[in-house]
Design a protein around this motif. Structure first.
Motif, short mmCIF file in Angstrom:
data_model
loop_
_atom_site.label_atom_id
_atom_site.label_comp_id
_atom_site.label_asym_id
_atom_site.label_seq_id
_atom_site.Cartn_x
_atom_site.Cartn_y
_atom_site.Cartn_z
N ARG A 31 -116.99 98.14 -0.18
CA ARG A 31 -117.57 96.82 -0.39
C ARG A 31 -118.40 96.83 -1.67
N PHE A 32 -118.18 95.81 -2.52
CA PHE A 32 -118.90 95.67 -3.78
C PHE A 32 -119.85 94.48 -3.75
N ASN A 74 -109.31 87.54 -8.35
CA ASN A 74 -110.45 87.65 -9.26
C ASN A 74 -111.60 88.44 -8.63
N HIS A 75 -111.81 88.28 -7.33
CA HIS A 75 -112.84 89.08 -6.64
C HIS A 75 -112.46 90.56 -6.64
N ILE A 76 -111.18 90.85 -6.43
CA ILE A 76 -110.71 92.23 -6.46
C ILE A 76 -110.96 92.82 -7.85
N LYS A 77 -110.63 92.07 -8.89
CA LYS A 77 -110.85 92.55 -10.27
C LYS A 77 -112.32 92.86 -10.52
N GLN A 78 -113.22 92.03 -10.01
CA GLN A 78 -114.65 92.30 -10.17
C GLN A 78 -115.02 93.64 -9.53
N GLY A 79 -114.49 93.89 -8.34
CA GLY A 79 -114.74 95.17 -7.68
C GLY A 79 -114.16 96.34 -8.45
N LEU A 84 -114.97 101.16 -11.78
CA LEU A 84 -114.67 101.90 -13.00
C LEU A 84 -115.93 102.25 -13.78
N GLN A 85 -116.98 101.45 -13.66
CA GLN A 85 -118.25 101.79 -14.31
C GLN A 85 -118.84 103.05 -13.69
N GLU A 86 -118.66 103.22 -12.38
CA GLU A 86 -119.17 104.40 -11.68
C GLU A 86 -118.27 105.62 -11.91
#
Length: 114
Positions: A31-32, A74-79, A84-86
């Motif tokens: 969950r993001f 779009n919600h999936i892409k945000q997650g 990827l930042q982590e």
């Protein structure tokens, strides 16, 4: 069977399917935010794969892939970008979708790089 238990069952089937295809499962149900949960995060060789799983008992209400709307995507892409930042060590990634139809017989469809 409730919608939640049908969904969990479909995710378990999808995990088994991916393992048989030699994917390495890293996480499930990550969950993001209130709007974004990635069902499965896995490795396919050197590619990080984010998998959305849609499960239906039957096709009476349409094909499971039809539930992946533009907003959902779009919600999936945000997650994906948060993850990827982590985990910046991964250079290649993709988003896949898996459809699980439970009746009249079990049917699994896997779309890569949606």
């Amino acid at each position: 069977m409730s919608n939640v238990s049908i969904g969990k069952n479909g995710e378990e089937i999808a995990v088994s399917y991916l393992k048989k295809k030699n994917y390495v499962i890293l996480e499930t149900n990550r969950r993001f935010s209130r709007f974004c949960e990635i069902d499965i995060i896995a490795l396919d060789k050197d590619t990080l794969v984010f998998v959305e799983v849609k499960t239906r008992k039957t096709n009476i209400c349409g094909h499971p892939f039809e539930a992946i709307t533009k907003t959902k995507y779009n919600h999936i892409k945000q997650g994906v970008f948060m993850y990827l930042q982590e985990a910046s060590k991964y250079k290649k990634f993709r988003i896949d979708a898996i459809s699980v139809m439970l009746k009249p017989e079990l049917k699994i469809e896997h779309l890569k790089n949606i």
